[in-house]
Write a protein that holds these residues in place. Structure first.
Motif, PDB file in Angstrom:
ATOM      1  N   SER A 101       0.844  -1.182   0.000  1.00 46.42           N
ATOM      2  CA  SER A 101       0.000   0.000   0.000  1.00 46.42           C
ATOM      3  C   SER A 101       0.884   1.238   0.000  1.00 46.42           C
ATOM      4  N   ILE A 102       0.605   2.167  -0.925  1.00 53.12           N
ATOM      5  CA  ILE A 102       1.363   3.409  -1.032  1.00 53.12           C
ATOM      6  C   ILE A 102       0.363   4.561  -1.104  1.00 53.12           C
ATOM      7  N   THR A 103       0.562   5.560  -0.263  1.00 55.64           N
ATOM      8  CA  THR A 103      -0.285   6.743  -0.290  1.00 55.64           C
ATOM      9  C   THR A 103       0.591   7.984  -0.353  1.00 55.64           C
ATOM     10  N   ALA A 104       0.094   9.016  -1.022  1.00 54.14           N
ATOM     11  CA  ALA A 104       0.814  10.280  -1.120  1.00 54.14           C
ATOM     12  C   ALA A 104      -0.199  11.415  -1.125  1.00 54.14           C
ATOM     13  N   ASN A 105       0.224  12.540  -0.560  1.00 58.83           N
ATOM     14  CA  ASN A 105      -0.677  13.685  -0.473  1.00 58.83           C
ATOM     15  C   ASN A 105       0.120  14.978  -0.515  1.00 58.83           C
ATOM     16  N   PHE A 106      -0.479  15.998  -1.096  1.00 60.30           N
ATOM     17  CA  PHE A 106       0.095  17.339  -1.040  1.00 60.30           C
ATOM     18  C   PHE A 106      -1.044  18.339  -0.914  1.00 60.30           C
ATOM     19  N   GLY A 107      -0.901  19.274   0.022  1.00 61.63           N
ATOM     20  CA  GLY A 107      -1.912  20.313   0.197  1.00 61.63           C
ATOM     21  C   GLY A 107      -1.273  21.599   0.660  1.00 61.63           C
ATOM     22  N   GLY A 108      -1.865  22.712   0.293  1.00 62.02           N
ATOM     23  CA  GLY A 108      -1.322  23.996   0.694  1.00 62.02           C
ATOM     24  C   GLY A 108      -2.376  25.073   0.700  1.00 62.02           C
ATOM     25  N   ASN A 109      -2.023  26.229   1.281  1.00 65.71           N
ATOM     26  CA  ASN A 109      -2.936  27.361   1.312  1.00 65.71           C
ATOM     27  C   ASN A 109      -2.148  28.646   1.373  1.00 65.71           C
ATOM     28  N   SER A 110      -2.774  29.710   0.985  1.00 68.86           N
ATOM     29  CA  SER A 110      -2.182  31.037   1.089  1.00 68.86           C
ATOM     30  C   SER A 110      -3.296  32.045   1.295  1.00 68.86           C
ATOM     31  N   THR A 111      -2.952  33.151   1.938  1.00 70.98           N
ATOM     32  CA  THR A 111      -3.943  34.197   2.172  1.00 70.98           C
ATOM     33  C   THR A 111      -3.518  35.469   1.459  1.00 70.98           C
ATOM     34  N   TRP A 112      -4.515  36.232   1.041  1.00 68.85           N
ATOM     35  CA  TRP A 112      -4.226  37.553   0.516  1.00 68.85           C
ATOM     36  C   TRP A 112      -3.802  38.448   1.679  1.00 68.85           C
ATOM     37  N   PRO A 113      -2.946  39.423   1.450  1.00 68.06           N
ATOM     38  CA  PRO A 113      -2.570  40.338   2.540  1.00 68.06           C
ATOM     39  C   PRO A 113      -3.807  41.008   3.137  1.00 68.06           C
ATOM     40  N   GLN A 114      -3.868  41.067   4.469  1.00 67.11           N
ATOM     41  CA  GLN A 114      -4.991  41.699   5.134  1.00 67.11           C
ATOM     42  C   GLN A 114      -4.480  42.735   6.131  1.00 67.11           C
ATOM     43  N   THR A 115      -5.251  43.790   6.317  1.00 65.43           N
ATOM     44  CA  THR A 115      -4.861  44.886   7.197  1.00 65.43           C
ATOM     45  C   THR A 115      -5.602  44.770   8.522  1.00 65.43           C
ATOM     46  N   THR A 116      -4.862  44.848   9.608  1.00 65.97           N
ATOM     47  CA  THR A 116      -5.404  44.758  10.957  1.00 65.97           C
ATOM     48  C   THR A 116      -5.198  46.077  11.681  1.00 65.97           C
ATOM     49  N   GLU A 117      -6.223  46.539  12.358  1.00 68.57           N
ATOM     50  CA  GLU A 117      -6.125  47.741  13.178  1.00 68.57           C
ATOM     51  C   GLU A 117      -6.055  47.324  14.646  1.00 68.57           C
ATOM     52  N   THR A 118      -5.122  47.919  15.392  1.00 66.43           N
ATOM     53  CA  THR A 118      -4.894  47.521  16.775  1.00 66.43           C
ATOM     54  C   THR A 118      -5.011  48.717  17.715  1.00 66.43           C
TER      55      THR A 118
END
Length: 827
Positions: free
Chosen positions: A269-286
């Motif tokens: 039995s052989i299994t393989a996986n690839f997954g990824g994510n990215s976010t757009w730049p976001q502005t935070t006020e503090t």
């Protein structure tokens, strides 16, 4: 020592695999098969399979189906047999099977069970497994059956799981406690050890099959994790052939992609996986403010920052069954992520209501984290079903690299840049042995060693009055920390008459700690500590009529602080609000009693409710106090054993299908929190009242014609209390619309999150006699996204059940998001 243990594991794996153990007698074979529900087309777990000679009335052998619906009866002499399958609520099924000396093994294939007549009257035929299932020792959330999580990440999935909550920073709690151990496929990962929140962002939701929640683990599990265990199971095909899937999502906030490939041929039995994510730049006020009433000094800081991040996770696994008795497996998971924050802030200091200082500063923070988890294991099964031994090992390696700079407009303040490189290695060897003493009694025992090493190197550079940056020996440091855990356990399980079950167990763990700092100017004393804990567990269950069950359990758990809490590196990237770990922390100890009741109202409706009491000593919480740094007042956040707490709680989960194609689900957790600060912390405590906290969600789905599905859910979480104040609440509403096509192999959908809230504010408060502090930040929240998925390949069912494999480190208190001091510091 650690290298000898790894070498011993590899040698033992090879040696055992080559030994001709447990060879099957030449005149006996086996009968195997798969039990399927006629309505849902899903496997039937724990069904009884009896084997008798053709024409005989008495059974001579038998087995129970496993959690995949498969069974295997060993040591079957050649002849003609009658296989009888029975399970509560189903009609009994009988088939005939023959074996011979030339063909001693027989595969009965798929055996279809039909619900009994009284059950059929209550059931709406949906052909789908429930989104949430209540099992004997855990609650299972089937993420692959929930369309609203498509295109998200693991954090989005966990927000839907009963009894689990995830706040705006990604911190994961179980019944209000963040002392929870998160596993992936039953194993720990180095990425989670470094940062739970970032690890969950790296794991795409489309990669998750289901999530298991264990609130009262037995002594077989590591003693760590006072809140319980969350086990994330990723999608794996255990069938013969080649199959796979691709999925992804594109949205206004984040983008995801995922691919799986499964190859199963005979015993390989052989299994393989690839997954990824990215976010757009976001502005935070503090907005941050801190007031010390004693000297009437108020510090106020406002600013904006822009954050972007990405992450990926890939894995591969190879397993091979030499025969029915011996198998080996090895796999590796590799992950990496990065986030970057760049911002500008304005700081003001008021003394006796008069402005005494004002300046601005620019801050840049770049953190890159990643590593791998390699594991190998060997399983040997004896002729008696359930009798087996296993030897497993794992090496987890994780890096956390942080670079930051802080540039000030005030000349008297030092401009700072810093580099922090941290390496964390974890070596584990585990041995487990299971012995069915009789049909009603089972013994489980084993031993385990976990060796943890960390090395954190911090280099700081400072500049005054625009002079060239120079190495700052007063801030720089090399800190090494070692934590070794040695444990052994034994658990006895009894199946008693009249539907009763009993389980008793005990676990003994010894922990040894060493920590040293290379810079004596920092005043960090070396630490050397050792402690031993005995962890008992007890559970008794009763199966009632009409698919009802009761379970009473007692457990004692400990919560060792993880490296985020221990690292004494002081994060001075913000001159007014700083953070530092505490290497002198002691473990938390929690004792809990829980009574659980569950009932299946129909094939598609169920309820699960429980009441519990928890007593926790040496609680580890963040501790904020006024301090000075380079002669200036600052607010310092660290961690301490602040006291104890008694908590009473109740949880309720229900799922109902009032009419065909419409399903409603809901979950409510309510628990008390009363801070009892001890010793010096009494002077730093806030209110001593008893608080009621809650987490709730409600969801609904409607299946339309032409394979359209519409779903929605809402989450409500109360603010999380601490002994000094409270942390923000978290609420969210999401809608999804999905269309399946190509015989349900493909799907495309639209997800909408909080359409009426462009941004959300998250506010935390500290209100004590010596400090009044408010922190508030807002982030963009409303989002729209498209997602898709496609499955390919043709597979055939393989009746051989997979062995339980791998290391399971239910271990270490985690600080999931950026609220805690990271291993690398400077975050």
């Amino acid at each position: 020592m650690k290298y000898l243990l790894i070498a011993a594991l590899l040698c033992s794996t090879v040696a055992f695999a080559q030994m001709p153990q447990g060879g099957s007698p030449s005149l006996t074979g086996k009968i195997s098969g798969l039990i399927i529900d006629s309505l849902t087309k899903k496997p039937v777990e724990y069904a009884t399979v009896a084997l008798s000679r053709a024409g005989a009335a008495k059974s001579t052998n038998g087995a129970l189906t496993d959690n995949k619906g498969t069974f295997k009866i060993e040591n079957v002499a050649p002849g003609k047999y009658k296989v009888t399958v029975s399970f509560m609520g189903y009609q009994t099924k009988v088939i005939e099977v023959s074996t011979s000396a030339h063909k001693p093994d027989a595969n009965a294939g798929r055996i279809i069970l039909s619900p009994s007549a009284n059950i059929l009257q209550e059931v709406a035929v949906t052909g789908e497994v429930p989104v949430v299932e209540n099992r004997v020792d855990k609650v299972v959330y089937n993420a692959e059956k929930d369309a609203t999580v498509s295109g998200g990440n693991a954090g989005d999935v966990l927000r839907k799981v009963p009894m689990v909550s995830v706040d705006q920073d990604g911190n994961v709690s179980l019944r209000g406690s963040q002392n929870v151990r998160i596993l992936v496929n039953g194993k720990p990962t180095g990425a989670v050890a470094a940062s739970t929140a970032d690890a969950m962002r790296m794991l795409p939701a489309d990669q998750i099959k289901n999530v298991e929640v264990i609130t009262s683990p037995s002594a077989k599990y590591d003693a760590e994790g006072t809140g319980g265990i969350i086990n994330i199971i990723t999608k794996k095909k255990e069938m013969s052939g080649v199959s796979g899937s691709v999925s992804g999502g594109l949205g206004t906030r984040q983008n995801n992609g995922n691919a799986n490939l499964n190859i199963n041929k005979n015993r390989l039995s052989i299994t393989a996986n690839f997954g990824g994510n990215s976010t757009w730049p976001q502005t935070t006020e503090t907005f941050n403010s801190s007031l010390t009433p004693a000297d009437n000094i108020l510090r106020v800081q406002t600013g904006t920052s822009r954050t972007s991040r990405y992450g990926f996770r890939s894995s591969g696994n190879v397993s091979y069954d030499f025969n029915d008795y011996n198998s080996i497996s090895s796999g590796i998971t590799v992950g990496q992520g990065r986030f970057k924050t760049e911002g500008e802030s304005l700081s003001n200091r008021f003394t006796n209501d008069n402005l005494s200082e004002a300046y601005s500063f620019d801050n840049l923070n770049k953190t890159k984290f990643g590593g791998f988890d390699w594991n190998a294991d060997y399983v040997h099964k004896f002729k008696t079903q359930g009798h087996e031994i296993s030897l497993a090992g794992q090496w987890s390696h994780n890096n956390n690299n942080t670079d930051f700079s802080s540039l000030y407009s005030l000349e008297s303040l030092k401009d700072k840049t810093g580099e922090n490189d941290a390496t964390n290695d974890e070596y584990t060897v585990q041995f487990d042995y299971t012995l069915p003493v009789s049909k009603a009694v089972k013994l489980e025992t084993g031993a385990k060693t976990i060796l943890r090493d960390i090395n954190s190197t911090s280099d700081f550079y400072t500049s005054v009055n625009n002079s060239p940056f120079a190495f700052d020996n007063d801030l720089s440091n090399v800190y090494t920390y070692n934590q070794d855990v040695y444990s052994g356990y034994a658990v006895l399980s009894f199946q008693l008459p009249k539907g009763y079950g009993l389980q008793v167990g005990g676990r003994l763990e010894n922990t040894q700690i060493e920590g040293t700092s290379a810079n004596p100017k920092l005043g960090i004393e070396p630490i050397s500590n050792s402690y031993t804990n005995f962890i008992p567990s007890f559970a008794i269950s009763k199966t009632l009529k009409n698919f009802q069950s009761l379970r009473l359990s007692y457990s004692k758990r400990i919560q060792r602080p993880s490296l985020q809490y221990l690292n004494p590196f002081r994060d001075v990237s913000n001159d007014q609000f700083q953070r530092q770990g505490n290497p002198d922390l002691s473990p938390e100890v929690t004792q809990s009693v829980e009574l659980n009741y569950s009932a299946m109202l129909s094939k598609t409706s169920m309820i699960n409710t429980s009441v519990y009491f928890r007593h926790t000593t040496d609680i580890i919480e963040s501790f904020v106090k006024s301090d000075t740094y380079e002669g200036r007042p600052v607010s310092l956040t660290t961690f301490n054993n602040t006291g104890n707490n008694n908590s009473v709680g109740a949880s309720f989960y229900g799922s109902v299908t009032p009419v065909k194609n419409v399903t409603f689900r809901g979950n409510v957790d309510v628990f008390s929190y009363k801070p009892n600060a001890s010793g010096q912390f009494e002077n730093f405590a806030g209110s001593r009242k008893t608080y009621a906290q809650y987490k709730a969600f409600i969801s609904g789905s409607y299946t339309l014609p032409q394979n359209f599905v519409m779903e929605t859910f809402m989450i409500f979480n109360s603010p999380r209390r601490t002994f000094q104040g409270k942390n923000p609440s978290f609420n969210m509403w999401q809608l999804s619309f999905n269309k399946q096509f190509l015989n349900k192999k493909a799907k495309i959908g639209l997800n909408v999150v909080d359409p009426f809230n462009e941004s959300k504010h998250f506010k935390s408060d500290i209100n004590t006699a010596g400090l009044v502090q408010v922190q508030d930040f807002s982030i963009p929240f409303r989002s729209f996204g498209l997602n898709f998925s496609y499955s390919f390949g043709k597979v055939n069912y393989n009746p051989q059940p997979k062995k339980k494999r791998g290391v399971n480190n239910d271990d270490l208190k985690q600080d999931g998001g950026q609220n805690g001091q990271g291993v690398g510091g400077g975050n």
